[in-house]
Enzyme design. Structure first.
Site, PDB file in Angstrom:
ATOM      1  N   THR A 181       0.877  -1.168  -0.030  1.00 45.54           N
ATOM      2  CA  THR A 181       0.154  -0.039   0.152  1.00 45.54           C
ATOM      3  C   THR A 181       0.705   1.270   0.222  1.00 45.54           C
ATOM      4  O   THR A 181       1.081   1.714   1.030  1.00 45.54           O
ATOM      5  CB  THR A 181      -0.882   0.067   1.253  1.00 45.54           C
ATOM      6  N   GLU A 265       3.393   1.134  10.422  1.00 45.15           N
ATOM      7  CA  GLU A 265       2.399   1.543  11.771  1.00 45.15           C
ATOM      8  C   GLU A 265       2.796   1.077  12.981  1.00 45.15           C
ATOM      9  O   GLU A 265       2.612  -0.310  13.256  1.00 45.15           O
ATOM     10  CB  GLU A 265       1.048   0.864  11.155  1.00 45.15           C
TER      11      GLU A 265
END
Length: 393
Positions: A181, A265
């Protein structure tokens, strides 16, 4: 920052995400440029991916990129394709470039249709920003869960003079090529052939951006786009020039790939997983990806726990063809395992300071074959779970 000649940048807030946050960006070349692209292999390709592939198929020159964050425009059917084309029409008027020379990209939540009223409303601001925005602004506009904007640059001499490269990307989660992504945009001011530029980009992406993993998930929107407009007046003609341009393109993409994994993340570690001695590169990559995607390995990295057995275990179920007794494991240069048994000594004591480092090198030799691979992998943290549990909140 040495910006390649002939490019302008734009960034505006359309409230695709939150009011006041930059979420629409553009890069515009003063003259149409040679264009190249590499895209996700996911079967559910987003509308902008399909649009880009269609536009690049005929080899025509392009004048820029248009990219939004907040909505992926993926799994949106015919309406999504129509909306994608309409965004190009709107932006073409605002940026004063032909709509069929503007390559789109999107990132964000899958399944939602664009609010075309917001697109129309933001165009004056996007146009105005061309006079004031820089690369940092555009790089911020494409962020989603990223904690920082990601840029890399290079300037170097070829036979005809100075050439400049600038790359930017976004990516922090749903990262596992091919590709991830992530969106990545590269601009260059050299004059290079379209065929060479595409081949060079694809090769360098495979060695960098396609060698990272955060969580083993592949996106619907992964896109790497590159322009070379020739505005420097420096033509890439000799073999030496091609080698030099490729070297610096590779360096820019290596830096961006590292920044993606570093900004994973909730991530706190970057593991450099090196595999050698495999029967072929495919087998080596199987081992690297099994280790890099293992939740148990990744949580051990997060906890700075030298639990090397998890690495051995992952290599063993990778599907690669090697003999168990041939595997040799080193962590941070420390020999940990060979001949089917751990090395003597207090491994916890030896590895403790290494495991506390941000960057950790894990080397796995599985024989004496010619195959090798390298993968950058993040750890897996409590914050990763929280971020993705609350992603749409």
């Amino acid at each position: 920052m040495k910006i390649p000649v002939g490019y302008r940048f734009a960034a505006a807030s359309a409230s695709f995400k939150k009011p006041g946050k930059l979420d629409l960006g553009a890069i515009v070349s003063a003259t149409p440029a040679v264009a190249a692209g590499v895209f996700t292999t996911n079967k559910f390709k987003a509308a902008p991916v399909l649009q880009c592939k269609e536009m690049l198929a005929d080899g025509r020159r392009m004048s820029g990129f248009l990219v939004n964050s907040g909505q992926a425009n993926a799994c949106t059917g015919d309406q999504g394709r129509a909306n994608c084309r309409e965004t190009l029409n709107l932006a073409a008027q605002a940026l004063d470039v032909p709509a069929d020379e503007l390559l789109p990209a999107s990132t964000g939540v899958i399944g939602a249709q664009f609010d075309m009223r917001k697109w129309a409303a933001v165009m004056p601001a996007l146009r105005e920003s061309l006079a004031t925005a820089g690369p940092e602004d555009t790089a911020r506009a494409i962020m989603t869960t990223d904690t920082m904007h990601k840029l890399a640059e290079a300037s170097f001499e070829l036979h005809g003079g100075e050439v400049r490269l600038l790359g930017m990307c976004k990516g922090a989660g749903m990262i596992s090529p091919k590709m991830a992504t992530m969106l990545c945009f590269v601009v260059c001011d050299a004059d290079v052939s379209a065929q060479a530029w595409q081949a060079m980009l694809a090769d360098c992406v495979d060695l960098t951006i396609n060698r990272v993993t955060v969580d083993g998930d592949m996106s619907t929107n992964d896109t790497v786009l590159a322009l070379a407009n020739g505005a420097s007046g420096v033509a890439v003609e000799s073999e030496d020039d091609y080698v030099e341009l490729r070297k610096h393109l590779l360096s820019v993409l290596e830096e961006l790939a590292y920044k993606i994994v570093m900004d994973a993340e909730g991530g706190t570690k970057v593991a450099f997983i090196e595999v050698s001695g495999a029967k072929n590169d495919v087998d080596a990559e199987k081992v690297a990806r099994a280790v890099g995607n293992s939740p148990l390995v990744k949580t051990a990295l997060f906890g700075s726990d030298p639990n090397w057995g998890r690495i051995i275990c992952a290599a063993g179920y990778s599907g690669a063809d090697f003999r168990a007794e041939d595997l040799v494991l080193k962590i941070g240069g420390v020999l940990v395992f060979r001949n089917g048994t751990p090395e003597p000594g207090d491994m916890d004591h030896l590895l403790k300071p290494i495991m506390k480092e941000r960057d950790i090198v894990i080397h796995i030799a599985v024989g004496n074959g010619p195959g090798s691979s390298m993968l950058l992998a993040s750890d897996l943290t409590r914050d990763y779970v929280s971020i993705n549990a609350d992603y749409r909140s």
